[in-house]
Design an enzyme around this catalytic site. Sequence first.
Site, mmCIF file in Angstrom:
data_model
loop_
_atom_site.group_PDB
_atom_site.id
_atom_site.type_symbol
_atom_site.label_atom_id
_atom_site.label_comp_id
_atom_site.label_asym_id
_atom_site.label_seq_id
_atom_site.Cartn_x
_atom_site.Cartn_y
_atom_site.Cartn_z
ATOM 1 N N SER A 253 0.856 -1.184 0.000
ATOM 2 C CA SER A 253 0.000 0.000 0.000
ATOM 3 C C SER A 253 0.890 1.232 0.000
ATOM 4 O O SER A 253 2.114 1.137 0.011
ATOM 5 C CB SER A 253 -0.889 0.007 1.235
ATOM 6 O OG SER A 253 -0.100 0.320 2.368
ATOM 7 N N LYS A 254 0.231 2.373 0.021
ATOM 8 C CA LYS A 254 0.983 3.641 -0.001
ATOM 9 C C LYS A 254 1.943 3.739 1.188
ATOM 10 O O LYS A 254 2.956 4.404 1.123
ATOM 11 C CB LYS A 254 0.000 4.810 0.037
ATOM 12 C CG LYS A 254 -0.594 5.079 -1.323
ATOM 13 C CD LYS A 254 -1.163 6.497 -1.374
ATOM 14 C CE LYS A 254 -2.030 6.659 -2.604
ATOM 15 N NZ LYS A 254 -3.382 7.059 -2.291
ATOM 16 N N ARG A 255 1.567 3.081 2.265
ATOM 17 C CA ARG A 255 2.416 3.083 3.456
ATOM 18 C C ARG A 255 3.846 2.663 3.137
ATOM 19 O O ARG A 255 4.791 3.058 3.801
ATOM 20 C CB ARG A 255 1.861 2.106 4.494
ATOM 21 C CG ARG A 255 1.078 2.713 5.617
ATOM 22 C CD ARG A 255 0.675 1.647 6.619
ATOM 23 N NE ARG A 255 0.180 0.435 5.974
ATOM 24 C CZ ARG A 255 0.796 -0.742 6.036
ATOM 25 N NH1 ARG A 255 1.913 -0.869 6.706
ATOM 26 N NH2 ARG A 255 0.280 -1.789 5.421
#
Length: 483
Positions: A253-255
């Site tokens: 994910s963007k994380r």
Amino acid sequence: MEVRVRFAPSPTGYLHVGGARTALFNFLFARNQGGKFILRIEDTDLERSTKESELKLMESLKWLGLKWDEGPDIGGNYGPYRQSERLNFYRDVVKELMEKGKAYEVYARPEELEELREKLLSKGELPHYNREMLEQFNTKRRIEEFKNNGEKPVVFFVFEDKEYELDDLIKGKVIFRKGAIGDFVLLRSNGIPTYNFACVVDDHFMNITHVIRGDDHLSNTLRQMAMYESLNWEVPHFAHVSMILGPDGKKLSKRHGVSSVEGYRDRGYLPEAMVNYLALLGWSHPDGKELLTLEELIDNFSLERVSSNPAIYDENKLRWMNGYYIRNYDIEDLTKIAKKFIVDSQLCDEEEFENNFEWFKEAVASVRNGVEELIELPEKLKIYFEKPSLNPDDLKLNQELIEAYLKLSENIKKIDDWSKNEILRIFRETLKENRKLNKKDFYMNLRIILTGKTEGPELLDIVYLFGKDKVLKRLLTVESFKK
Ligand code: GLU
């Protein structure tokens, strides 16, 4: 039978790495099988879908080189290719299902359905809807009320609760146990189909033979299988690709700092590197080869070699791979791509770049070895543009060297044809004239005099790219060290 596969993004954002991999696997499979690759825009989420996102998705796919054979922009025999333009298909199929007793209308409002769900949950029951409980909403009064208000009922599908079995081309046999779900919505009250319904209708009418998508869709596949059965439609082959995980083992994910395909492009990733890396996220070459052109990927791709285990996203490897492609790219093409980065960093303007394209080609070639993202390029090119600040401590000049550099100046002045060969000849000649000189010192100090730095591109490239005047001007600075 001709293989037909589709990539079916929802235009609600950028093309992310996972979506790009799904698109790529579909594309490679189609090309390998001599089939068709179709782009379908799933824009039934009216609030979140935007034209801008659709355009960006298409741009990113094109940039990756994944050309589709049919799609919203180019048409095809099975169009339209945007779900929002296919509402008549869904309406017709709903009618058919209702006539068969496989679908029914429910005159309830969203909040009432939600309330019902909550009630089931609070009683400790599974939150599964069934016809009996939903048709209670359909009182005469309620139907009248809907009519008067111009409200429309929701259409539910009669889910036949039993065990379903799927022969997945990647996962093998997948069993969906009885009791997993209840009846579900086909058409919302605004006449817009749900994803699962639209997907089945479109895959059927577009003659899709293989559905290759992320395994986060497995639970949807159960719903879709039930619909195919009720409609007596042939079920396409399914191939569910495992998720991509970040280095911490969690779903990518963007994380994880991973950006969209567009984000990578803007940092100077080459499409060939991106495609090569994405292909290896779950698929592997039969001989374990890792650096592969699109042609090689097409020739060797097969669903059998797609792993059922999750792939781990390793950005360092992607960077490394991009560096490899940068080093080996056709220099003319690379320089054209590099233009944006160079102009954006204000080393020069567009016109200067175009007028000096040949020079830039050489300059890019001289620094590309140490570059893994093109965004790093301008920093490396700075030595050709900025005046060096000479730190006398870096220089280890003695009288002999100073004399040699002045002699070098004299010799350089005599060069008519400014070429690397001539420059090299002059270097050698100057060194020959003074046999006591330490070659290493000669070259190292020359580099510092010219660039102010102890490292950088090949000295020969630097001299050549600086040009005669600039080299002479900088060499003159040694005069001030003369005793
Ligand atoms: N629109 C769906 C998505 O973006 C497509 C899923 C599918 O391929 O069926 O996830």
